[in-house]
Design a protein around this motif. Structure first.
Motif, PDB file in Angstrom:
ATOM      1  N   GLU A   1      44.686  32.269  33.622  1.00  0.00           N
ATOM      2  CA  GLU A   1      44.953  32.289  35.064  1.00  0.00           C
ATOM      3  C   GLU A   1      46.425  32.050  35.359  1.00  0.00           C
ATOM      4  OE1 GLU A   1      45.525  30.795  39.052  1.00  0.00           O
ATOM      5  OE2 GLU A   1      45.575  29.496  37.283  1.00  0.00           O
TER       6      GLU A   1
ATOM      7  N   ALA B   1      37.820  25.779  38.871  1.00  0.00           N
ATOM      8  CA  ALA B   1      36.765  26.793  38.766  1.00  0.00           C
ATOM      9  C   ALA B   1      37.008  27.931  39.750  1.00  0.00           C
ATOM     10  CB  ALA B   1      35.397  26.154  39.014  1.00  0.00           C
TER      11      ALA B   1
ATOM     12  N   LEU C   1      39.568  30.223  38.357  1.00  0.00           N
ATOM     13  CA  LEU C   1      39.052  31.043  37.264  1.00  0.00           C
ATOM     14  C   LEU C   1      38.111  32.133  37.763  1.00  0.00           C
ATOM     15  CD1 LEU C   1      38.464  28.364  34.503  1.00  0.00           C
ATOM     16  CD2 LEU C   1      40.101  30.249  34.438  1.00  0.00           C
ATOM     17  N   GLU C   2      37.378  31.855  38.830  1.00  0.00           N
ATOM     18  CA  GLU C   2      36.525  32.893  39.417  1.00  0.00           C
ATOM     19  C   GLU C   2      37.383  34.077  39.862  1.00  0.00           C
ATOM     20  OE1 GLU C   2      33.376  33.177  39.544  1.00  0.00           O
ATOM     21  OE2 GLU C   2      32.470  31.188  39.357  1.00  0.00           O
TER      22      GLU C   2
ATOM     23  N   ALA D   1      40.276  29.739  29.716  1.00  0.00           N
ATOM     24  CA  ALA D   1      40.450  28.627  30.647  1.00  0.00           C
ATOM     25  C   ALA D   1      41.446  27.633  30.069  1.00  0.00           C
ATOM     26  CB  ALA D   1      39.109  27.944  30.902  1.00  0.00           C
TER      27      ALA D   1
ATOM     28  N   GLU E   1      33.943  19.671  35.678  1.00  0.00           N
ATOM     29  CA  GLU E   1      34.716  20.831  36.126  1.00  0.00           C
ATOM     30  C   GLU E   1      34.453  22.037  35.226  1.00  0.00           C
ATOM     31  OE1 GLU E   1      36.763  20.494  39.121  1.00  0.00           O
ATOM     32  OE2 GLU E   1      35.319  18.857  38.989  1.00  0.00           O
ATOM     33  N   VAL E   2      34.444  21.809  33.920  1.00  0.00           N
ATOM     34  CA  VAL E   2      34.212  22.898  32.965  1.00  0.00           C
ATOM     35  C   VAL E   2      32.829  23.506  33.155  1.00  0.00           C
ATOM     36  CG1 VAL E   2      33.900  23.424  30.505  1.00  0.00           C
ATOM     37  CG2 VAL E   2      35.842  22.038  31.246  1.00  0.00           C
TER      38      VAL E   2
ATOM     39  N   PHE F   1      32.792  26.420  35.424  1.00  0.00           N
ATOM     40  CA  PHE F   1      33.630  27.578  35.132  1.00  0.00           C
ATOM     41  C   PHE F   1      32.793  28.840  34.981  1.00  0.00           C
ATOM     42  CE2 PHE F   1      37.407  25.229  32.890  1.00  0.00           C
ATOM     43  CZ  PHE F   1      37.706  24.614  34.093  1.00  0.00           C
TER      44      PHE F   1
ATOM     45  N   HIS G   1      33.787  32.226  29.956  1.00  0.00           N
ATOM     46  CA  HIS G   1      35.117  32.315  29.371  1.00  0.00           C
ATOM     47  C   HIS G   1      34.981  32.289  27.857  1.00  0.00           C
ATOM     48  CE1 HIS G   1      34.059  28.120  30.169  1.00  0.00           C
ATOM     49  NE2 HIS G   1      34.823  27.761  29.162  1.00  0.00           N
TER      50      HIS G   1
ATOM     51  N   LEU H   1      38.613  27.917  25.700  1.00  0.00           N
ATOM     52  CA  LEU H   1      39.126  26.834  26.535  1.00  0.00           C
ATOM     53  C   LEU H   1      40.226  26.121  25.774  1.00  0.00           C
ATOM     54  CD1 LEU H   1      39.101  24.768  28.893  1.00  0.00           C
ATOM     55  CD2 LEU H   1      37.264  23.566  27.678  1.00  0.00           C
TER      56      LEU H   1
ATOM     57  N   THR I   1      31.013  23.392  27.433  1.00  0.00           N
ATOM     58  CA  THR I   1      31.193  24.848  27.402  1.00  0.00           C
ATOM     59  C   THR I   1      30.687  25.427  26.087  1.00  0.00           C
ATOM     60  OG1 THR I   1      32.816  26.653  27.523  1.00  0.00           O
ATOM     61  CG2 THR I   1      33.552  24.604  26.510  1.00  0.00           C
TER      62      THR I   1
END
Length: 334
Positions: A67, A117, A120-121, A134, A168-169, A172, A175, A178, A209
């Motif tokens: 990102e 997040a 990343l979206e 990520a 938070e992960v 996401f 992905h 990370l 993740t």
């Protein structure tokens, strides 16, 4: 056969056109104010800049698309700086360099934010079929950069930061990789006991993740015990800054081994000198010559640090070098 993956640790420099535009819109310089609730014009400027840096990575041929973290005015402290229960206070020097961030003072529970997040979206939509990467600060570095006025205990605070990042992960989008950036493991190495708890916090984030997780320290090499404890975490790769320190990083690999994947910081993320792709490929060979491992599953080729420090044009050139170096390594391996 080893897969060679070109990527970066994220935290890109802003495209040149955005610097004046964003300063005019915000009425300040980068690093002074991103609160998470910017107005429509500022949001639109960042959206346009994000689209540009994603295109730059695609054009360069990187194997992972990041990102870019262009909104992260407070550098690695950003996920806390935009949290509702955190008060951003005085300016603090970012480790020992000439960049600064606002001190994130935690004054309440670190519950879910979702800020990263959302970034990343938006990135996933722009990246299309390209593999998404990520980027987050690792829990030890984020706790180290913050001030705790709520939990009252260092052990509890580190655990809370790890739990916050794991939450938070969990939000996401899909992905492939990370990257957890952990320069504090080098710059402010954890003491006995804390090194084990740092590894546990990293393990908690990694467990949130299904992607490959790379823990990327930089600005030197990990102390032996810190490295040994880090290998206990359920991660896929440890990063090595071979620009800042070759000997100690080689020692850790020789003495303690490594995971099945390896992340090599071989291009200088702070120096404007642009490396030759063949030179990067040769540095990969040099590492292999020093390490008693015949083959790794995946080797990430990256800059040793974030590229925020580079002029934008040099940043673009570095991306192209990494992509070409990975292609050369693939050809040689075949």
């Amino acid at each position: 056969m080893t897969e060679y993956v070109s990527t970066t640790p994220g935290l890109f420099p802003l495209p040149d056109w955005t610097k004046d535009d964003l300063s005019d819109l915000k009425g300040h310089q980068k690093g002074d104010l991103v609160s998470g609730d910017e107005g429509e014009e500022i949001t639109a400027a960042y959206d346009e800049a994000r689209e540009e840096v994603i295109g730059v990575q695609q054009e360069a041929g990187l194997d992972r698309v990041s990102e870019g973290q262009l909104r992260w005015d407070d550098m690695l402290a950003h996920p806390l700086a935009v949290h509702d229960n955190v008060d951003t206070q005085g300016i603090v020097r970012y480790y020992d360099n000439n960049n600064f961030y606002r001190d994130p003072v935690v004054q309440g529970d670190l519950d879910f934010s979702g800020d990263v997040a959302q970034e990343l979206e938006a990135t996933a939509e722009l990246a299309g079929d390209d593999d998404l990467q990520a980027v987050l600060p690792g829990p030890y570095s984020l706790a180290d950069l913050a001030t705790d006025e709520h939990y009252g205990d260092d052990e509890e605070f580190l655990a809370a930061v790890g739990e916050f990042l794991a939450g938070e992960v969990d939000a996401f989008p899909d992905h492939e990789t990370l990257f957890l950036l952990e320069p504090s493991l080098v710059e402010n190495a954890p003491e006995d006991g804390v090194d084990e708890r740092a590894s546990e916090a990293i393990d908690q984030v990694a467990s949130a993740t299904d992607a490959d997780v790379v823990v990327q320290p930089y600005w030197g090499a990990l102390e032996e015990k810190v490295y040994a404890h880090l290998l206990d975490a359920d991660i896929d790769a440890v990063g090595f800054d071979f620009v800042a320190n070759q000997d100690d990083n080689v020692y850790n690999l020789q003495e303690y081994g490594a995971t099945d994947q390896l992340s090599l910081g071989l291009a200088d993320g702070q120096n404007t000198l642009v490396e030759d792709p063949e030179a990067i490929r040769d540095r990969v060979d040099w590492v292999y010559d020093k390490v008693p491992v015949s083959e790794f599953e995946t080797v990430y080729l990256t800059t040793n640090t974030e590229t925020f420090y580079l002029p934008y044009a040099k940043f673009e050139e570095k991306l192209a070098v990494l992509a070409e170096a990975a292609d050369l390594a693939e050809v040689k391996a075949a």
